[in-house]
Design an enzyme around this catalytic site. Structure first.
Site, PDB file in Angstrom:
ATOM      1  N   THR A  50      -3.477 -23.102  28.241  1.00 54.38           N
ATOM      2  CA  THR A  50      -4.068 -23.251  26.904  1.00 54.38           C
ATOM      3  C   THR A  50      -5.545 -22.896  26.893  1.00 54.38           C
ATOM      4  O   THR A  50      -6.058 -22.361  25.909  1.00 54.38           O
ATOM      5  CB  THR A  50      -3.865 -24.700  26.412  1.00 54.38           C
ATOM      6  OG1 THR A  50      -2.469 -24.935  26.318  1.00 54.38           O
ATOM      7  CG2 THR A  50      -4.488 -24.937  25.050  1.00 54.38           C
ATOM      8  N   SER A  85       1.561 -22.493  31.992  1.00 45.75           N
ATOM      9  CA  SER A  85       1.804 -23.121  33.296  1.00 45.75           C
ATOM     10  C   SER A  85       3.268 -23.423  33.600  1.00 45.75           C
ATOM     11  O   SER A  85       3.620 -23.529  34.769  1.00 45.75           O
ATOM     12  CB  SER A  85       0.908 -24.341  33.487  1.00 45.75           C
ATOM     13  OG  SER A  85       1.366 -25.454  32.784  1.00 45.75           O
ATOM     14  N   ASP A 113       0.389 -28.351  31.710  1.00 44.33           N
ATOM     15  CA  ASP A 113       1.753 -28.888  31.863  1.00 44.33           C
ATOM     16  C   ASP A 113       2.142 -29.106  33.325  1.00 44.33           C
ATOM     17  O   ASP A 113       2.847 -30.059  33.647  1.00 44.33           O
ATOM     18  CB  ASP A 113       2.772 -27.949  31.198  1.00 44.33           C
ATOM     19  CG  ASP A 113       2.680 -27.984  29.679  1.00 44.33           C
ATOM     20  OD1 ASP A 113       1.858 -28.742  29.141  1.00 44.33           O
ATOM     21  OD2 ASP A 113       3.447 -27.238  29.028  1.00 44.33           O
TER      22      ASP A 113
HETATM   23  N1  ASP Z   1       0.099 -27.162  27.048  1.00 45.44           N
HETATM   24  C1  ASP Z   1      -0.244 -26.356  28.121  1.00 45.44           C
HETATM   25  C2  ASP Z   1      -1.732 -26.357  28.469  1.00 45.44           C
HETATM   26  O1  ASP Z   1      -2.360 -27.323  28.142  1.00 45.44           O
HETATM   27  C3  ASP Z   1       0.365 -25.031  28.191  1.00 45.44           C
HETATM   28  C4  ASP Z   1       0.421 -24.686  29.628  1.00 45.44           C
HETATM   29  O2  ASP Z   1       0.590 -25.598  30.419  1.00 45.44           O
HETATM   30  O3  ASP Z   1       0.254 -23.524  29.982  1.00 45.44           O
HETATM   31  O4  ASP Z   1      -2.283 -25.464  29.023  1.00 45.44           O
END
Ligand code: ASP
Length: 335
Positions: free
Chosen positions: A14, A59, A92
């Site tokens: 993110t 991730s 994640d």
């Molecule tokens: N929600 C996730 C993040 O905070 C997405 C990921 O893990 O890539 O990055």
């Protein structure tokens, strides 16, 4: 004043995600390591940073080989003179990457992992602040010798205990029971616990499977062992069962555990998210005492995903017979 050099390796997540629609829409990874660095006010005062893009993935798309390549890159950066290393990635799976890196990180220089819960275009994006904290943490002499750290929301956690415990909040990371080990306050990095860590696993010993397979099976009310019985011992290098409470399963699941544990290491962990597996409290079928009698190994304080990565790493080094796993889990699953 000597300015310390920090290497930043970006894996995506993110913190590096944007939307093609100016009004805001679903985000995907697009930003390079360099653009992450450019967005952080005051970063140049903290250190001389060099950023590289190691991957551009959400991730959940990362895997162990990608993290092992990031480990090799981080080692090369330190061998090349970096005072510390920062890896950015999605939140994640951040606790898993950090734990895997920590198992093998054999330098006193800090390796700090961070990310963001809000993407860069969102109001109150937390990526720049987290990256600045991570760089400050990476150059702080107080961080040396502590292994892999996670810097998030002004807190510093050790990779061994940190967990993502909220799906959306900007304070998504906690270290259940043990708490954060430090804070970054007014640019100063402060620790509440003395320096110290377990000896890393020796990568030089790698002689096991190239990419071991260690499934994680979560149990549930009424589990009859159906899924676990589908695993063939010859296809796996170990198995982790996420059990109820202090690591418990149903009587039929306990039988399935016993059948598999005869051939491969089976570790049971607690699915609660906090607290250890039991050792001697319960004696009913499917309890910790029963599972140990059937040849399974309690994960102690390691949550299921970290017990799984420990088994994976042991299989990678070829040291994953029952006794080696029992010893490693006892050592790393104890605070
Ligand atoms: N929600 C996730 C993040 O905070 C997405 C990921 O893990 O890539 O990055």
């Amino acid at each position: 004043m000597t300015r310390h050099h920090v290497a930043i390796g970006a894996l995506g997540g993110t913190i590096a995600m944007t939307s093609a629609e100016p009004s805001g829409g679903a985000v995907v990874p697009t930003l390079t390591g360099e653009s992450l660095v450019d967005a952080v006010p005051g970063l140049a005062d903290a250190a001389e940073v060099r950023a590289e893009t190691l991957a551009m993935l959400p991730s959940p798309s990362l895997d162990e080989p990608t993290i092992m390549r990031a480990l090799a890159w981080a080692r090369a950066a330190v061998d090349g003179g970096a005072a510390g290393v920062v890896i950015t990635q999605g939140t994640d799976t951040l606790e898993e990457s950090a734990f895997l890196l920590d198992l093998f990180w054999d330098h006193p220089e800090p390796l700090v992992v961070t990310g963001a819960m809000r993407s860069p275009q969102a109001a109150g994006a937390d990526g720049p602040a987290n990256l600045l904290t991570a760089v400050r943490c990476a150059v702080s002499p107080a961080s040396r010798g502590r292994g892999v750290l996670v810097a998030f929301d002004d807190e510093i956690h050790h990779a061994r205990w940190v967990a993502k415990t909220d799906s959306m909040s900007t304070s998504a990371f906690r270290s259940p029971v043990f708490g954060p080990i430090g804070r970054c306050v007014e640019a100063e990095v402060v620790y509440g616990v003395p320096v110290g860590r377990l000896a890393p696993l020796r990568l030089g010993n790698v002689r096991g499977a190239d990419d071991p397979r260690v499934p994680l099976v979560a149990t549930y009310l009424g589990d009859d062992g159906y899924l676990l019985d589908r695993l063939r011992a010859e296809d796996v290098d170990g198995v982790v069962v996420a059990g109820f409470g202090a690591g418990h399963v149903s009587p039929r699941m306990a039988e399935a555990v016993g059948r598999l544990a005869a051939d491969v290491p089976v570790v049971f962990a607690s699915r609660t998210g906090s607290g250890p597996t039991g050792r001697a409290m319960y004696g009913y079928p499917g309890s910790e005492v029963d599972l140990v009698a059937r040849g399974a190994i309690g994960a102690g304080w390691l949550p299921p995903v970290k017990a799984r990565l420990l088994l994976w790493a042991l299989a990678l080094t070829g040291a994953n017979d029952h006794d080696a796993v029992r010893a490693a889990v006892a050592e790393r699953g104890t605070p």
